[in-house]
Motif scaffolding. Structure first.
Motif, mmCIF file in Angstrom:
data_model
loop_
_atom_site.group_PDB
_atom_site.id
_atom_site.type_symbol
_atom_site.label_atom_id
_atom_site.label_comp_id
_atom_site.label_asym_id
_atom_site.label_seq_id
_atom_site.Cartn_x
_atom_site.Cartn_y
_atom_site.Cartn_z
ATOM 1 N N LYS A 64 82.967 -2.659 54.428
ATOM 2 C CA LYS A 64 82.581 -1.253 54.398
ATOM 3 C C LYS A 64 82.666 -0.557 55.744
ATOM 4 C CE LYS A 64 77.573 -1.976 55.003
ATOM 5 N NZ LYS A 64 76.249 -1.724 54.391
ATOM 6 N N LYS A 80 86.950 0.934 44.841
ATOM 7 C CA LYS A 80 86.252 1.716 43.825
ATOM 8 C C LYS A 80 87.170 2.013 42.640
ATOM 9 C CE LYS A 80 83.384 4.975 45.153
ATOM 10 N NZ LYS A 80 82.756 6.124 45.873
ATOM 11 N N GLU A 206 76.679 -2.189 44.761
ATOM 12 C CA GLU A 206 76.682 -0.818 45.263
ATOM 13 C C GLU A 206 76.755 0.181 44.107
ATOM 14 O OE1 GLU A 206 76.248 -0.137 48.376
ATOM 15 O OE2 GLU A 206 76.493 -2.185 49.157
ATOM 16 N N ASP A 207 76.240 1.374 44.346
ATOM 17 C CA ASP A 207 76.388 2.475 43.411
ATOM 18 C C ASP A 207 77.757 3.097 43.650
ATOM 19 O OD1 ASP A 207 76.420 4.967 42.131
ATOM 20 O OD2 ASP A 207 74.262 5.253 42.392
ATOM 21 N N VAL A 209 79.196 5.635 42.535
ATOM 22 C CA VAL A 209 79.250 7.093 42.618
ATOM 23 C C VAL A 209 78.922 7.572 44.026
ATOM 24 C CG1 VAL A 209 78.267 9.253 41.764
ATOM 25 C CG2 VAL A 209 78.699 7.354 40.185
ATOM 26 N N THR A 210 77.917 6.968 44.642
ATOM 27 C CA THR A 210 77.436 7.445 45.945
ATOM 28 C C THR A 210 77.949 6.622 47.132
ATOM 29 O OG1 THR A 210 75.435 6.072 45.774
ATOM 30 C CG2 THR A 210 75.333 8.315 44.878
ATOM 31 N N PHE A 211 78.510 5.453 46.880
ATOM 32 C CA PHE A 211 78.901 4.587 47.996
ATOM 33 C C PHE A 211 80.044 5.189 48.803
ATOM 34 C CE2 PHE A 211 81.642 1.214 49.732
ATOM 35 C CZ PHE A 211 80.742 0.635 50.605
ATOM 36 N N GLU A 212 79.906 5.130 50.134
ATOM 37 C CA GLU A 212 80.937 5.593 51.058
ATOM 38 C C GLU A 212 81.111 4.574 52.171
ATOM 39 O OE1 GLU A 212 79.837 9.388 52.573
ATOM 40 O OE2 GLU A 212 80.203 10.443 50.674
#
Length: 229
Positions: A64, A80, A206-207, A209-212
């Motif tokens: 990440k 993703k 991890e989520d 939708v929100t993971f960056e």
């Protein structure tokens, strides 16, 4: 459990496949601009050449960051996309934690490990770990000068490694407790997959939708924080 992992944190691009924590296959490329062009192909090949199909993968893991903005964006978006397409969970591992995992077994217990990724000018992304992998100082962006890591170097030997370590060696190379391996340690999906296996077993997903990616943008967009090293 079949785990597909990828790391595009730096100019290098790597993918790996683990089954129940055992490495089945890995591909690594070290040429510039390989991530976007070759990543999907490498991911498909490491799975098929290991005797499986993509739909059999149980989870996708990605490094990440920190690292290259473009590389991280490519890696995370690819991971993703695969998770959405295959309906699989996403796991993420700090790139510096993965780098420390590569070498920690090769040093005595009293040594400290400082993986470094080149940022810009005299800046590096780094963190500090003991030989067991325990975090001693969190991931941060640091501008290297003659005072960097002074407290840690006074206590025990510190191993500086990664593509950002050359900046540190130019300044701290004469310090007896500053250790610089001859071999360049590059982030690798091999260790990302190894660490992600542990995260999978712990249910640390991890989520999507929100993971960056972990860009460390806040360190570069505002005035520098007080050094933690």
């Amino acid at each position: 459990m079949l785990l597909l992992s990828l790391d595009t944190s730096t100019a290098a691009c790597s993918v790996a496949l683990h089954k129940d924590g055992t490495l089945l296959g890995a591909y690594e490329l070290f040429t510039e601009r390989t991530s976007a062009a070759m990543l999907t192909t490498l991911l498909e090949q490491v799975v098929t050449h290991s005797g499986f199909a993509l739909h059999q993968v149980d989870a996708i893991a990605v490094a990440k960051g920190p690292g290259s903005y473009t590389g991280l964006r490519i890696g995370v978006s690819t991971a993703k996309g695969l998770c959405f397409a295959l309906d699989k969970p996403l796991l993420a591992v700090n790139t510096l934690v993965g780098m420390a995992e590569q070498i920690r077994a090769h040093y005595p217990a009293n040594y400290r490990l400082c993986p470094m990724i080149d940022a810009r000018r005299m800046e590096v992304y780094c963190a500090l770990f003991d030989a067991s992998g325990r975090e001693l100082a969190p991931t941060s962006a640091q501008i290297i000068d003659e005072h960097s890591f002074g407290d840690w170097l006074a206590q025990s030997p510190v191993v500086f490694f990664g593509d950002g370590a050359a900046k540190c060696q130019a300044i701290l190379g004469s310090t007896p407790t500053a250790i610089f391996p001859d071999q360049l340690i590059i982030p690798s999906a091999r260790t990302i997959g190894k660490l992600a296996t542990v995260a999978f077993e712990a249910g640390q997903f991890e989520d999507m939708v929100t993971f960056e990616p972990f860009y460390l943008k806040d360190f570069m967009a505002i005035k520098p924080k007080k050094a933690i090293f």
